[in-house]
Design an enzyme around this catalytic site. Structure first.
Site, PDB file in Angstrom:
ATOM      1  N   ASP A 177       0.870  -1.166   0.000  1.00  0.00           N
ATOM      2  CA  ASP A 177       0.000   0.000   0.000  1.00  0.00           C
ATOM      3  C   ASP A 177       0.912   1.222   0.000  1.00  0.00           C
ATOM      4  O   ASP A 177       2.086   1.133   0.372  1.00  0.00           O
ATOM      5  CB  ASP A 177      -0.892  -0.023   1.240  1.00  0.00           C
ATOM      6  CG  ASP A 177      -1.818   1.171   1.321  1.00  0.00           C
ATOM      7  OD1 ASP A 177      -2.435   1.522   0.290  1.00  0.00           O
ATOM      8  OD2 ASP A 177      -1.923   1.761   2.409  1.00  0.00           O
ATOM      9  N   ASP A 215       0.070   5.024   1.109  1.00  0.00           N
ATOM     10  CA  ASP A 215      -0.047   5.909   2.275  1.00  0.00           C
ATOM     11  C   ASP A 215      -0.040   5.108   3.577  1.00  0.00           C
ATOM     12  O   ASP A 215      -0.815   4.185   3.756  1.00  0.00           O
ATOM     13  CB  ASP A 215      -1.330   6.745   2.175  1.00  0.00           C
ATOM     14  CG  ASP A 215      -1.357   7.590   0.907  1.00  0.00           C
ATOM     15  OD1 ASP A 215      -0.318   8.184   0.574  1.00  0.00           O
ATOM     16  OD2 ASP A 215      -2.406   7.643   0.255  1.00  0.00           O
TER      17      ASP A 215
END
Length: 169
Positions: free
Chosen positions: A9, A11
């Site tokens: 991922d 953020d």
């Protein structure tokens, strides 16, 4: 031959989580631990693929160009180690997409394009929705978020800890 992969991922894993959309290059802070962790994973033979929801595009908060500028900065600070970045510009309040996590479409595209073996691969995310598609596809997952219950996922407090766990699994 099939390849092992680390799905990441964006953020909260590769750049600092700010609690709001991060789309300005000046706000896009890559922690010091990111490059060494990615280098260790790459040296161990893993592909490195980012899969990220970018719903702020659908909301009109920022543009694809602003997002791409952040991705260019990420790739530069990651030493060019990232093999691909897949993103979903959709948000369920404005548009539907199977590519938006927890959907599996972006993962499936990467699995096919890069001949990835899901049983030898991992997803590292900071939200349960990041890990749900991994579970559906047989990819092991690590949750990097101390505030969420981690079961049935492995847990780590940092990318360095997640990297150590994967390399010693």
């Amino acid at each position: 031959m099939t390849n092992p992969c680390i799905f990441l991922d964006r953020d909260g894993v590769l750049n600092q989580e700010r609690g709001e959309y991060t789309y300005k290059v000046t706000d896009f802070i890559v922690p010091d631990e990111v490059f060494p962790s990615l280098q260790r994973l790459k040296n161990a033979g893993f592909l490195l693929i980012v899969i990220t929801n970018q719903g702020g595009i659908a909301k009109g908060i920022y543009t694809k160009s602003e997002m791409h500028a952040c991705h260019i900065k990420l790739q530069k600070e990651a030493g060019g180690l990232i093999d691909a970045i897949y993103y979903s510009p959709y948000h369920p309040d404005f548009s539907k997409s199977l590519g938006r996590k927890p959907g599996t479409l972006l993962f499936e595209r990467a699995l096919a394009k890069f001949h990835i073996d899901p049983t030898r691969s991992w997803m590292i995310g900071d939200q349960i929705r990041d890990l749900k598609p991994a579970a559906k596809l047989g990819v092991k997952a690590i949750l990097m978020n101390d505030t969420l219950a981690a079961k049935p996922y492995f847990a780590a407090s940092s990318l360095t800890e997640a990297t150590d766990f994967i390399l010693n699994f």
